[in-house]
Design a protein around this motif. Structure first.
Motif, PDB file in Angstrom:
ATOM      1  N   ARG A  34       0.765  -1.072  -0.146  1.00 16.37           N
ATOM      2  CA  ARG A  34       0.013  -0.024   0.017  1.00 16.37           C
ATOM      3  C   ARG A  34       0.961   1.208   0.123  1.00 16.37           C
ATOM      4  N   GLY A  35       0.601   2.081  -0.953  1.00 16.02           N
ATOM      5  CA  GLY A  35       1.406   3.386  -1.053  1.00 16.02           C
ATOM      6  C   GLY A  35       0.383   4.412  -0.669  1.00 16.02           C
ATOM      7  N   LEU A  36       0.454   5.088   0.324  1.00 12.88           N
ATOM      8  CA  LEU A  36      -0.364   5.679   0.823  1.00 12.88           C
ATOM      9  C   LEU A  36      -0.141   7.583   1.011  1.00 12.88           C
ATOM     10  N   LEU A  37      -0.963   8.344   0.714  1.00 10.42           N
ATOM     11  CA  LEU A  37      -0.787   9.743   0.761  1.00 10.42           C
ATOM     12  C   LEU A  37      -1.682  10.158   2.098  1.00 10.42           C
ATOM     13  N   ARG A  38      -1.127  10.904   2.891  1.00  9.57           N
ATOM     14  CA  ARG A  38      -1.586  11.792   4.050  1.00  9.57           C
ATOM     15  C   ARG A  38      -2.982  12.458   3.438  1.00  9.57           C
ATOM     16  N   ASP A  39      -4.234  12.454   4.022  1.00  8.14           N
ATOM     17  CA  ASP A  39      -5.216  13.295   3.785  1.00  8.14           C
ATOM     18  C   ASP A  39      -5.126  14.578   3.916  1.00  8.14           C
ATOM     19  N   GLY A  40      -5.140  15.529   2.971  1.00  2.00           N
ATOM     20  CA  GLY A  40      -4.793  16.855   3.018  1.00  2.00           C
ATOM     21  C   GLY A  40      -3.752  17.134   2.127  1.00  2.00           C
ATOM     22  N   SER A  41      -2.688  16.326   1.894  1.00  2.00           N
ATOM     23  CA  SER A  41      -1.476  16.347   1.171  1.00  2.00           C
ATOM     24  C   SER A  41      -1.787  16.772  -0.241  1.00  2.00           C
ATOM     25  N   ARG A  42      -0.771  18.006  -0.594  1.00  2.00           N
ATOM     26  CA  ARG A  42      -0.843  18.592  -1.841  1.00  2.00           C
ATOM     27  C   ARG A  42       0.650  18.576  -2.635  1.00  2.00           C
ATOM     28  N   ARG A  43       1.490  17.927  -1.758  1.00  2.00           N
ATOM     29  CA  ARG A  43       2.901  17.935  -2.441  1.00  2.00           C
ATOM     30  C   ARG A  43       3.399  16.576  -1.659  1.00  2.00           C
ATOM     31  N   VAL A  44       4.309  16.035  -2.590  1.00  2.00           N
ATOM     32  CA  VAL A  44       5.218  14.637  -2.285  1.00  2.00           C
ATOM     33  C   VAL A  44       6.585  15.191  -2.206  1.00  2.00           C
ATOM     34  N   VAL A  45       7.375  15.250  -1.215  1.00  2.00           N
ATOM     35  CA  VAL A  45       8.798  15.606  -0.902  1.00  2.00           C
ATOM     36  C   VAL A  45       9.445  14.078  -0.858  1.00  2.00           C
ATOM     37  N   TRP A  46      10.269  14.142  -1.802  1.00  2.00           N
ATOM     38  CA  TRP A  46      10.846  12.688  -2.018  1.00  2.00           C
ATOM     39  C   TRP A  46      12.374  12.940  -1.929  1.00  2.00           C
ATOM     40  N   LEU A  47      12.685  11.845  -0.926  1.00  2.00           N
ATOM     41  CA  LEU A  47      14.145  11.645  -0.713  1.00  2.00           C
ATOM     42  C   LEU A  47      14.809  10.309  -1.490  1.00  2.00           C
ATOM     43  N   LEU A  48      15.726  10.734  -2.127  1.00  2.00           N
ATOM     44  CA  LEU A  48      16.364   9.763  -3.085  1.00  2.00           C
ATOM     45  C   LEU A  48      17.702   9.304  -2.772  1.00  2.00           C
ATOM     46  N   PRO A  49      18.214   8.409  -3.028  1.00  2.00           N
ATOM     47  CA  PRO A  49      19.445   7.637  -2.806  1.00  2.00           C
ATOM     48  C   PRO A  49      20.509   8.773  -3.519  1.00  2.00           C
ATOM     49  N   PRO A  50      21.785   8.978  -2.883  1.00  2.00           N
ATOM     50  CA  PRO A  50      22.835   9.907  -3.626  1.00  2.00           C
ATOM     51  C   PRO A  50      22.873   9.385  -5.038  1.00  2.00           C
ATOM     52  N   LEU A  51      23.098  10.454  -5.690  1.00  2.00           N
ATOM     53  CA  LEU A  51      23.363  10.498  -7.333  1.00  2.00           C
ATOM     54  C   LEU A  51      22.232   9.794  -8.081  1.00  2.00           C
ATOM     55  N   VAL A  52      21.173   9.821  -7.469  1.00  2.00           N
ATOM     56  CA  VAL A  52      20.001   9.313  -8.282  1.00  2.00           C
ATOM     57  C   VAL A  52      19.026  10.236  -8.453  1.00  2.00           C
ATOM     58  N   LYS A  53      18.531  10.162  -9.762  1.00  2.00           N
ATOM     59  CA  LYS A  53      17.608  11.290 -10.071  1.00  2.00           C
ATOM     60  C   LYS A  53      16.302  10.720 -10.562  1.00  2.00           C
ATOM     61  N   PRO A  54      15.227  11.180 -10.239  1.00  2.00           N
ATOM     62  CA  PRO A  54      13.776  10.389 -10.636  1.00  2.00           C
ATOM     63  C   PRO A  54      13.746  10.331 -11.989  1.00  2.00           C
ATOM     64  N   ALA A  55      13.245   9.278 -12.578  1.00  2.00           N
ATOM     65  CA  ALA A  55      13.033   8.871 -13.987  1.00  2.00           C
ATOM     66  C   ALA A  55      11.738   9.918 -14.371  1.00  2.00           C
ATOM     67  N   PRO A  56      11.554  10.314 -15.565  1.00  2.00           N
ATOM     68  CA  PRO A  56      10.475  11.060 -16.314  1.00  2.00           C
ATOM     69  C   PRO A  56       9.182  10.360 -16.145  1.00  2.00           C
ATOM     70  N   LEU A  57       8.157  10.921 -15.611  1.00  2.00           N
ATOM     71  CA  LEU A  57       6.799   9.910 -15.453  1.00  2.00           C
ATOM     72  C   LEU A  57       5.753  10.559 -15.932  1.00  2.00           C
ATOM     73  N   PRO A  58       4.901  10.049 -16.580  1.00  2.00           N
ATOM     74  CA  PRO A  58       3.687  10.841 -17.182  1.00  2.00           C
ATOM     75  C   PRO A  58       2.928  11.465 -15.902  1.00  2.00           C
ATOM     76  N   GLY A  59       2.432  12.812 -16.262  1.00  2.00           N
ATOM     77  CA  GLY A  59       1.877  13.576 -15.369  1.00  2.00           C
ATOM     78  C   GLY A  59       2.504  13.927 -13.930  1.00  2.00           C
ATOM     79  N   VAL A  60       3.791  13.650 -13.961  1.00  2.00           N
ATOM     80  CA  VAL A  60       4.420  14.252 -12.607  1.00  2.00           C
ATOM     81  C   VAL A  60       5.520  15.440 -13.188  1.00  2.00           C
TER      82      VAL A  60
END
Length: 534
Positions: A451-477
């Motif tokens: 289960r991947g849950l977002l807290r009620d009322g959230s409007r932003r995801v703050v994402w902590l990634l491993p060093p030297l890793v960048k998020p891949a391009p994703l549709p709608g993000v």
């Protein structure tokens, strides 16, 4: 068998000696306070901070084996000092000052007053001792307990008619083990050797062991009780030891490259502070003979080698874990330098002490090797800089709009994120779809597989990634970056499609039963290390 002072030793003036000692203590206070990191240094530091409110090694508050006497000291300081960062810093300063005073006394007993002052300077400024004093203060007490037990052992050895010294040494061992239980196994050979050399009286050994048990029982019984009982505590210790040792110790099955690297670490971190006096060793070779020399050499060897071999063959993960054995080398160095200065004026003695401190300062700020860098200010400053920037970025992002913090591995541990943002919704992501997600909010923990849950009322995801890793391009993000932190915004109450998986809004108190699973490889293809693994 009273210790005889070596020929050429002389008494330093009391006022000058006092001023020098005070200067060394001021050096400790100023350098530790000035250079200490702004936030708790790393994962284990947060464990100790949590133990201030609830001591329980089973919850890793702190990590096993628990270090109960250090936590007790910190809790005492916590009555007057609110911030855990300052609580541990003060505890470390107190431990460092005590260790320096005791090593001066012990070295004076063995090699004379000049060597005592030099040993105080060598230990106070030793790069590894310094590093421990600003990053993981509990390990300063490895040096303190090691020197305290050795001092009482030496008094017992040189004054065999007074059996109370040996009894006191065993009692001190029990207290020192409360700061790190492994100390008992590393220092007991020295105590047994002293007992053997001073008459081998069975009654005296029995009394000493009773005092050891009396000093150990209070903190051990309490620690075992809060951990769930003897069986649970032993299982906790065995499991934790396996996790800590199996990647680096050949005894626990590590590969040869990793095992040899640990040996190199043990040698480097022990010898680092000794390089400033090794040049003088050939100059005192002619004095290395006789009964007095041999008994001192044997005593120091039995004190040094069990701790060193444990570091080299079983475990040494951080430089300051070598602080049980480093004081021995500080004393040997002081004895060597004192022998060279035997016929010199007091001015040259103080000049030599100042030069030794200056050389250690250079080693602390400009480490000579890659392994030595781990015990330098560069390492501490780098971690502090990354931690500060990451926590500051998260704080700014969460204040702008309601956020959910997702952790999938970063230079800053998830334990630190949860500790500094207890009112936020922190999600530690699993590496595999069938493993549980872990949610932290206001000191509560909730786990649920798939289960991947977002807290009620959230409007932003703050994402902590491993060093030297960048998020891949994703549709709608639309990814954005602030420092080492990535984030994206979304409409309140919306579900987020990330690859073929979804993040579903849900209350922390009652997670939605319809939440979809979220596989980490959808964002980091090929990543197979557990997110948040320490």
């Amino acid at each position: 068998m009273q210790e005889q002072k070596p020929a050429g030793d002389w008494r330093l003036r009391t006022i000058a000696t006092t001023i020098f000692t005070v200067a060394i203590l001021i050096f400790i206070i100023v350098t530790r306070w000035w250079l200490a990191p702004q936030h708790l240094y790393y994962f284990d530091s947060v464990n100790f901070a949590l133990a201030l409110d609830q001591f329980n090694p089973a919850l890793h508050q702190p990590q096993p084996p628990g270090y109960p006497l250090f936590v007790g000291l910190a809790q005492l300081i916590h009555f007057w000092v609110a911030r855990p960062e300052q609580v541990f810093l003060i505890a470390g300063i107190l431990g460092a000052c005590a260790a320096v005073l005791l090593i001066r006394k012990l070295t004076s007993e063995m090699f004379g007053s000049v060597a005592g002052l030099l040993a105080a300077a060598l230990l106070a400024s030793n790069p590894v001792f310094w590093f421990g004093g600003i990053t993981n203060e509990v390990r300063v007490f490895l040096a303190l307990s090691s020197v305290a037990v050795a001092l009482l052992s030496w008094m017992a050895y040189t004054r065999p008619a007074h059996g109370g010294w040996l009894v006191a040494a065993f009692a001190a061992l029990g207290i020192g083990a409360g700061f790190r239980p492994a100390e008992a196994t590393l220092l007991i050979p020295m105590l047994l050797w002293v007992w053997y050399q001073t008459g081998r009286r069975a009654l005296r050994l029995l009394l000493a062991c009773i005092c050891l048990a009396a000093a150990t029982a209070p903190w051990l019984i309490y620690t075992v009780a809060v951990s769930g009982g003897p069986t649970a505590y032993l299982h906790l210790l065995w499991h934790y030891s396996g996790v800590q040792f199996h990647d680096s110790s050949a005894v626990f099955g590590a590969q040869s490259n990793a095992a040899w690297h640990m040996v190199a670490q043990a040698v480097t971190w022990n010898v680092l502070g000794a390089v400033i006096w090794l040049w003088a060793l050939p100059m005192v070779r002619s004095t290395a003979h006789g009964v007095e020399f041999r008994r001192k050499a044997v005593f120091l060897a039995i004190w040094f080698f069990p701790a060193f071999l444990f570091s080299a063959l079983i475990h040494i993960g951080d430089p300051d874990q070598a602080l049980t054995s480093i004081p021995v080398l500080s004393m040997i160095g002081a004895g060597v330098l004192a022998a060279v200065l035997a016929k010199c004026s007091s001015r040259r003695v103080y000049a030599m002490a100042g030069a030794a401190v200056a050389a250690h300062v250079v080693l602390f700020f400009v480490p000579p090797t890659h392994i030595a860098k781990a015990s330098s200010y560069k390492a501490a400053a780098m971690v502090d800089r990354i931690t500060n920037s990451t926590l500051d970025a998260i704080d700014q992002l969460r204040l702008q709009r309601p956020a959910t913090i997702l952790y999938s591995g970063a230079s800053v541990s998830w334990r630190q994120i949860v500790y500094y943002f207890p009112d936020d919704y922190v999600v530690v992501m699993p590496p595999e779809v069938d493993q549980p997600w872990t949610f932290y909010h206001r000191a509560r923990v909730y786990t649920k597989p798939g289960r991947g849950l977002l807290r009620d009322g959230s409007r932003r995801v703050v994402w902590l990634l491993p060093p030297l890793v960048k998020p891949a391009p994703l549709p709608g993000v639309q990814w954005r970056q602030r420092g080492s932190v990535y984030y994206f915004d979304f409409a309140q109450g919306a579900s987020l499609t990330v690859g073929q998986y979804k993040l579903i809004p849900a209350s922390f108190d009652a997670p939605s039963p319809h939440s979809a699973s979220f596989h980490l490889s959808a964002i980091f293809p090929g990543r197979d290390q557990p997110a948040g693994a320490e």
